[in-house]
Design a protein around this motif. Structure first.
Motif, PDB file in Angstrom:
ATOM      1  N   GLU A  54     -43.663  72.584 -52.435  1.00 34.45           N
ATOM      2  CA  GLU A  54     -43.359  73.793 -53.215  1.00 34.45           C
ATOM      3  C   GLU A  54     -43.655  73.579 -54.689  1.00 34.45           C
ATOM      4  OE1 GLU A  54     -39.353  74.918 -52.496  1.00 34.45           O
ATOM      5  OE2 GLU A  54     -39.647  75.373 -50.360  1.00 34.45           O
ATOM      6  N   ARG A  55     -43.251  72.435 -55.217  1.00 36.31           N
ATOM      7  CA  ARG A  55     -43.497  72.149 -56.641  1.00 36.31           C
ATOM      8  C   ARG A  55     -44.988  72.040 -56.923  1.00 36.31           C
ATOM      9  NH1 ARG A  55     -39.874  67.051 -57.851  1.00 36.31           N
ATOM     10  NH2 ARG A  55     -41.101  67.085 -59.782  1.00 36.31           N
ATOM     11  N   ALA A  62     -49.485  77.816 -61.788  1.00 37.93           N
ATOM     12  CA  ALA A  62     -49.127  78.033 -63.196  1.00 37.93           C
ATOM     13  C   ALA A  62     -50.387  78.095 -64.047  1.00 37.93           C
ATOM     14  CB  ALA A  62     -48.204  76.915 -63.671  1.00 37.93           C
ATOM     15  N   PRO A  63     -50.326  78.827 -65.177  1.00 42.01           N
ATOM     16  CA  PRO A  63     -51.489  78.882 -66.086  1.00 42.01           C
ATOM     17  C   PRO A  63     -51.914  77.487 -66.524  1.00 42.01           C
ATOM     18  CG  PRO A  63     -49.823  80.499 -66.704  1.00 42.01           C
ATOM     19  CD  PRO A  63     -49.196  79.633 -65.658  1.00 42.01           C
ATOM     20  N   GLY A  64     -53.211  77.295 -66.619  1.00 39.10           N
ATOM     21  CA  GLY A  64     -53.742  75.979 -66.957  1.00 39.10           C
ATOM     22  C   GLY A  64     -53.438  75.533 -68.369  1.00 39.10           C
ATOM     23  N   GLY A  65     -53.399  76.477 -69.313  1.00 37.29           N
ATOM     24  CA  GLY A  65     -53.180  76.116 -70.698  1.00 37.29           C
ATOM     25  C   GLY A  65     -54.403  75.430 -71.290  1.00 37.29           C
ATOM     26  N   ALA A  66     -54.209  74.826 -72.447  1.00 36.26           N
ATOM     27  CA  ALA A  66     -55.312  74.151 -73.140  1.00 36.26           C
ATOM     28  C   ALA A  66     -54.805  72.865 -73.764  1.00 36.26           C
ATOM     29  CB  ALA A  66     -55.885  75.071 -74.227  1.00 36.26           C
ATOM     30  N   GLY A  67     -55.735  71.983 -74.067  1.00 38.34           N
ATOM     31  CA  GLY A  67     -55.399  70.747 -74.762  1.00 38.34           C
ATOM     32  C   GLY A  67     -54.383  69.915 -74.006  1.00 38.34           C
ATOM     33  N   ARG A  68     -53.347  69.455 -74.716  1.00 41.74           N
ATOM     34  CA  ARG A  68     -52.320  68.587 -74.147  1.00 41.74           C
ATOM     35  C   ARG A  68     -51.610  69.259 -72.981  1.00 41.74           C
ATOM     36  NH1 ARG A  68     -49.748  63.968 -75.933  1.00 41.74           N
ATOM     37  NH2 ARG A  68     -48.395  63.218 -74.265  1.00 41.74           N
ATOM     38  N   ARG A  73     -50.387  69.244 -67.215  1.00 41.63           N
ATOM     39  CA  ARG A  73     -50.406  69.924 -65.917  1.00 41.63           C
ATOM     40  C   ARG A  73     -51.225  69.137 -64.909  1.00 41.63           C
ATOM     41  NH1 ARG A  73     -54.161  73.379 -63.731  1.00 41.63           N
ATOM     42  NH2 ARG A  73     -53.423  74.859 -62.139  1.00 41.63           N
ATOM     43  N   ASP A  74     -52.401  68.659 -65.331  1.00 42.36           N
ATOM     44  CA  ASP A  74     -53.252  67.878 -64.423  1.00 42.36           C
ATOM     45  C   ASP A  74     -52.563  66.579 -64.007  1.00 42.36           C
ATOM     46  OD1 ASP A  74     -55.175  69.815 -64.589  1.00 42.36           O
ATOM     47  OD2 ASP A  74     -56.437  68.736 -66.033  1.00 42.36           O
ATOM     48  N   ALA A  75     -51.873  65.933 -64.965  1.00 37.50           N
ATOM     49  CA  ALA A  75     -51.178  64.685 -64.654  1.00 37.50           C
ATOM     50  C   ALA A  75     -50.057  64.923 -63.649  1.00 37.50           C
ATOM     51  CB  ALA A  75     -50.624  64.065 -65.935  1.00 37.50           C
ATOM     52  N   GLU A  76     -49.346  66.028 -63.799  1.00 37.31           N
ATOM     53  CA  GLU A  76     -48.260  66.349 -62.860  1.00 37.31           C
ATOM     54  C   GLU A  76     -48.805  66.655 -61.476  1.00 37.31           C
ATOM     55  OE1 GLU A  76     -44.226  67.191 -61.649  1.00 37.31           O
ATOM     56  OE2 GLU A  76     -45.287  65.874 -63.052  1.00 37.31           O
ATOM     57  N   ILE A  77     -49.916  67.374 -61.408  1.00 35.94           N
ATOM     58  CA  ILE A  77     -50.545  67.644 -60.110  1.00 35.94           C
ATOM     59  C   ILE A  77     -50.973  66.331 -59.458  1.00 35.94           C
ATOM     60  CG2 ILE A  77     -52.620  68.610 -59.015  1.00 35.94           C
ATOM     61  CD1 ILE A  77     -52.382  70.975 -60.936  1.00 35.94           C
ATOM     62  N   HIS A  78     -51.553  65.429 -60.255  1.00 33.65           N
ATOM     63  CA  HIS A  78     -51.973  64.126 -59.726  1.00 33.65           C
ATOM     64  C   HIS A  78     -50.776  63.343 -59.205  1.00 33.65           C
ATOM     65  CE1 HIS A  78     -54.358  60.445 -59.430  1.00 33.65           C
ATOM     66  NE2 HIS A  78     -53.337  59.826 -60.000  1.00 33.65           N
ATOM     67  N   ARG A  79     -49.670  63.344 -59.955  1.00 34.42           N
ATOM     68  CA  ARG A  79     -48.487  62.594 -59.542  1.00 34.42           C
ATOM     69  C   ARG A  79     -47.894  63.162 -58.260  1.00 34.42           C
ATOM     70  NH1 ARG A  79     -43.109  62.603 -59.637  1.00 34.42           N
ATOM     71  NH2 ARG A  79     -43.018  64.753 -60.392  1.00 34.42           N
ATOM     72  N   LEU A  80     -47.737  64.484 -58.201  1.00 32.10           N
ATOM     73  CA  LEU A  80     -47.159  65.101 -57.015  1.00 32.10           C
ATOM     74  C   LEU A  80     -48.053  64.909 -55.788  1.00 32.10           C
ATOM     75  CD1 LEU A  80     -45.918  68.470 -58.600  1.00 32.10           C
ATOM     76  CD2 LEU A  80     -44.499  66.536 -57.864  1.00 32.10           C
TER      77      LEU A  80
END
Length: 722
Positions: A54-55, A62-68, A73-80
Motif C-alpha cells: 500500500e505504501r 504521489a507527485p514526483g516533485g523536483a530536485g531533492r 521519492r525515488d529513494a523511498e520507492i527503492h527502499r520499499l
C-alpha cells in the motif's frame, strides 16, 4: 517419508519438515516454542507485505516533485521495493536461528531483516544489528552471555534440520537437541549449484569478526582457499551499509570489485538475499568502456612496464603537454574595438581553472576568463552578453585557444603514447630507448587489459569533451523554458482581475525557476561506476597491479577499503607483505585480519594441493581443513575424462562439476569448462584437472594448479596425457 511436527499451526503447515532419521528432533518439547514464534512471524509477514504494498503504491502515485524532493521519492520507492522483494522471496526462512541468554530472558530470533508484530514486539532482529552479534560470534571460550544457540537449515522454505549448541549447564534445560554433526559442517558437503548458496546462518566467529569490523582505513582479509574470504567480503558489504551511516547511498555507497565475470554471476544472488541491493558490483575491466573487448597483453615485459603506478602518473604529463599558453599575443577584433591580447593575458587566463577541474571542462573557465580580461580593456558601456557571444564566434581566437588547450579524447591521448616515441619519452622520461621502442605498436588503439588503467586515468583527468557543449545546451534550454513559463505566467496574471492573491506569487523568480521542466534538459546517463564511493571491497586483490590500484583509489578519496585476498594465489608472485604493497600504492591505516580455517576444501584435496604450492612458495599460508570427504583424490589418463564425468553424473542427481585445463571440452548444464584463472573464487562438487603440469612453470604455474585443485568441495580427479 518425512516427519512433520504435530503442533497445530494457525497459519497452516508446520515450519519443520524433518527426515525420519531426525525424528527425535520433531519432539514438541524441542520445537513447540519455535512453532509458535514462526506462526507470529508468518502473520506479521502477511501484514507487513500488505502494508508495504500500500505504501509503495501510494508513493508511486504521489507527485514526483523536483530536485531533492524527486530524489527522496525515488529513494523511498527503492527502499520499499527492496524490502518487499526480500520478504516475498524468503517467507519464514528469513529466520536464521535463535539464541537464549544465560539470564533466562526471552530467546532472540535472528533474521535477514528486522521484523516486529503489530504491537511493536520484536520477532526478528536484523543479522547486522549488535543484538545479533552473539549468534555469529559466540564461542565456548567466549560465550558472550549465551546459554544456547540454535541454527536452522532451510530447504524449500521448510526446516530440514537444526542444530543446538549449549554454552552453559543451564542451556540443557532449554530442551536442546544435541548431535554429533552440526548443521554447519553438514552444509559444507552439500551439493553446489551455479550460484553461490546461502551461507548466512553458518557464518563462523572468525568470519563474523571481520564482517563487523569498522570501515575506517584499510582492512585486509588474508586467507587461503576455502576460508570464506568471498563470503566475508559480500556479507561485510551489506553490513557496512547497514551499520555505518557514513557509507549510505547518498554518501557514495559501496563498490564491490570481483576478479572476473563468471565470479560476479556466481555471487549475484548473495547481496539481494541479505536485503541489500544498493551495492555496485563490477570487475576492473568494467570500470573502462574499452574493458569488454580488451585483449591480454602478450608481451610480459610490456605488461610489466604498463602496470606501474609511474606509468599512470605519466598521464598527467601527457595532458600538461596540451595546456601551454600561447607565447605570442594577438589582436582580437570586435564590434566595439580591436583589443590586444598579450602573452601575459593568455597566461593569466590559463591559470583561471579551479584546481581539480578536468582538462576539457577547464577550457570553459578559460573562455570566461578571456572574456573578462578583454572586456576590462574596453572603455565605456559594453553589453557583456553580446560581447562574450561575439568572442565565441571569433574563428582566430577560437583557433588559438584550440591549438593551446584543445578538447581531447582519452583514447587518442593514450594511443599517441604507443605511436609517437618522442611524446612517450617526454611524458615518461624514466623509460630507456629500448622500453620506448617495446611499447610502440602498429595499431595504437588495439587495447589490452594493461592499457585500461591508463585509459581510466586519462578519462578522469580529461573529463568529457562534450561536457561544455552539453552545459551550453542546458543553459539555452533553461533560458527557453523560462521564457515559455514567463509567457504562461503573463497570461495567467492577465486573467486575474484584481492582480491580488496567490496568483501574484507567479512573479517571483524562485517560483519561475521551479516551474522549469527538468525533463526538457539535455543530459547524459550517469556512469554508476565513476564514483566517488564511500567504501570499496576488492576480492582476489592479490592480482591487482599497481596501475589497477590507481583506478580504485581515484574512486575512493576516503581510502576506506576492504582488501580480500591470498598472497599464495597471486599468479605473478607477491613477495611483499600486505602492508608494504598497499602503502606503496597509496593506502594507509592498514589492518590485517587472517582467516586460517578451511571450511570448504576436504582434507583429501588439501593434501594434494599443499605440496603443489609449497614447491614454489614454501611459506604459503595454507589453511587447515575442518572436514574430510572420505573420497580419495583419483589420478588417471586424459582418455578417462568422459568416463569420469559420466560416472559422476550417473551417481549424483544434483551438484556441479568443472573441467579445468581442457579448452576444447564442451560444457553442459552441470559441467563447466574453465581456465585456472577463471575458476578463481568459484567452487564445484567435482573438479577434473587435465594435464595440470601444462598450466605453466614457476610461480604462475604453481598458483594455477593450487587454485584449480582447491575449487573442489567433494572430489578431485587429476588426469594426465602420459
Amino acid at each position: 517419508m518425512r516427519v512433520l511436527s504435530s503442533v497445530d499451526q494457525s497459519y497452516g503447515t508446520s515450519a519443520f519438515d524433518l527426515p525420519d532419521r531426525l525424528s527425535p528432533k520433531a519432539d514438541p518439547a524441542l520445537i513447540a516454542g519455535d512453532e509458535l514464534h514462526f506462526a507470529a512471524i508468518a502473520k506479521s509477514l502477511d501484514e507487513s507485505i500488505a502494508e508495504l504494498s500500500e505504501r509503495l503504491d501510494a508513493t508511486r502515485r504521489a507527485p514526483g516533485g523536483a530536485g531533492r524532493e524527486a530524489m527522496d521519492r525515488d529513494a523511498e520507492i527503492h527502499r520499499l521495493t527492496g524490502r518487499l522483494r526480500t520478504l516475498r522471496r524468503f517467507g519464514l526462512d528469513l529466520c536464521l536461528g535463535r539464541v537464549a541468554g544465560e539470564d533466562g530472558s526471552e530467546p532472540v530470533y535472528v533474521g535477514r531483516l528486522g521484523l516486529t508484530d503489530s504491537t511493536g514486539h520484536r520477532l526478528l532482529v536484523d543479522w547486522r544489528s549488535p543484538a545479533a552479534e552473539p549468534f555469529f560470534a559466540a564461542t565456548h571460550a567466549r560465550p558472550m552471555g549465551l546459554a544456547s544457540r540454535r541454527r536452522y537449515r532451510w530447504t524449500a522454505g521448510r526446516i530440514s534440520d537444526y542444530w543446538d549448541e549449549v554454552f552453559t549447564a543451564d542451556g540443557l534445560e532449554e530442551h536442546a537437541a544435541l548431535d554429533d554433526q552440526s548443521a554447519f559442517i553438514a552444509s559444507l558437503g552439500g551439493s553446489r549449484s551455479p550460484r553461490m548458496r546461502d551461507v548466512l546462518s553458518t557464518i563462523q566467529a572468525d568470519q563474523d569478526a571481520v564482517i563487523r569490523a569498522g570501515s575506517r582505513g584499510t582492512l585486509v582479509v588474508d586467507g587461503g582457499p576455502g576460508t570464506g574470504k568471498t563470503v566475508v567480503a559480500l556479507h561485510r558489504s551489506a553490513h557496512l551499509l547497514y551499520a555505518d551511516p557514513r557509507l549510505g547511498h547518498r554518501r557514495g555507497g559501496v563498490l564491490f570489485v570481483g576478479p572476473h565475470q563468471p565470479y560476479l554471476v556466481y555471487v549475484a544472488d548473495v547481496l539481494p538475499s541479505l536485503g541489500e541491493e544498493g551495492v555496485q558490483t563490477c570487475t576492473v575491466r568494467d570500470l573502462v568502456a574499452e574493458g569488454a573487448k580488451a585483449a591480454v597483453e602478450r608481451d610480459p615485459q610490456v605488461a610489466r612496464l604498463k602496470s606501474s603506478a609511474d606509468m599512470v602518473r605519466a598521464i598527467e604529463a601527457a595532458v600538461r603537454f596540451y595546456e601551454e599558453p600561447p607565447a605570442q599575443g594577438m589582436t582580437v577584433s570586435t564590434d566595439w574595438a580591436d583589443i590586444r591580447l598579450t602573452a601575459d593575458d593568455w597566461a593569466e587566463a590559463f591559470e583561471a581553472p579551479e584546481a581539480g577541474t578536468p582538462h576539457n571542462e577547464a577550457r570553459e573557465q578559460i573562455w570566461d576568463e578571456l572574456g573578462t580580461i578583454l572586456l576590462a580593456k574596453l572603455d565605456g558601456e559594453v553589453p557583456e552578453g553580446p560581447f562574450r557571444k561575439s568572442l565565441r564566434q571569433d574563428e582566430e581566437l577560437a583557433g588559438a585557444l584550440h591549438g593551446a588547450w584543445p578538447l581531447l579524447e582519452a583514447a587518442d591521448l593514450v594511443g599517441d603514447l604507443w605511436s609517437v616515441p618522442a611524446y612517450l619519452r617526454k611524458c615518461a622520461p624514466w623509460l630507456d630507448r629500448e622500453d620506448v621502442h617495446r611499447l610502440q605498436r602498429a595499431d595504437a588503439q588495439a587495447w589490452t587489459v594493461s592499457d585500461l588503467p591508463l585509459l581510466d586515468a586519462a578519462r578522469q583527468r580529461l573529463g568529457d569533451p562534450e561536457a561544455a557543449r552539453l552545459r551550453r545546451r542546458q543553459q539555452a534550454t533553461v533560458a527557453a523554458e523560462r521564457a515559455r513559463m514567463a509567457d504562461v505566467i503573463d497570461n495567467v496574471l492577465a486573467a486575474d482581475d484584481d492582480g491580488e492573491g496567490a496568483v501574484t506569487m507567479l512573479r517571483g523568480q524562485d517560483l519561475k525557476d521551479s516551474l522549469v521542466d527538468d525533463a526538457a534538459l539535455p543530459g547524459n546517463e550517469p556512469d554508476l561506476l565513476a564514483g566517488p564511493f564511500a567504501h570499496i571491497v576488492v576480492d582476489e586483490a592479490q592480482e591487482l597491479t599497481d596501475a589497477e590500484w590507481q583506478m580504485l583509489l581515484l574512486r575512493c578519496p576516503s581510502r576506506s577499503f576492504t582488501v580480500v585476498g591470498d598472497r599464495a594465489q597471486a599468479r605473478n608472485g607477491f613477495t611483499e607483505s600486505w602492508e608494504e604493497r598497499l602503502e606503496r600504492v597509496g593506502l594507509d591505516r592498514i589492518t590485517v585480519a587472517s582467516l586460517s580455517i578451511n571450511y570448504r576444501t576436504p582434507e583429501e584435496v588439501m593434501a594434494e594441493a599443499e605440496p603443489a604450492i609449497r614447491a614454489a612458495l614454501p611459506d604459503a599460508n595454507v589453511p587447515t581443513s575442518v572436514r574430510a570427504a572420505g573420497i580419495p583424490v583419483v589420478h588417471g589418463s586424459v582418455t578417462d575424462l568422459d568416463t569420469v564425468l559420466d560416472d559422476w553424473l550417473a551417481a549424483n542427481a544434483d551438484g556441479t562439476a568443472c573441467v579445468i585445463g581442457a579448452p576444447r571440452f564442451r560444457p553442459t548444464s552441470r559441467v563447466r569448462s574453465l581456465t585456472p584463472s577463471l575458476s578463481k573464487g568459484l567452487e564445484f562438487d567435482l573438479v577434473v584437472l587435465v594435464d595440470p603440469d601444462a598450466f605453466g612453470e614457476g610461480i604462475e604455474g604453481a598458483v594455477d594448479r593450487y587454485v584449480a585443485m582447491t575449487r573442489a568441495t567433494r572430489q578431485l580427479v587429476v588426469l594426465t596425457s602420459s
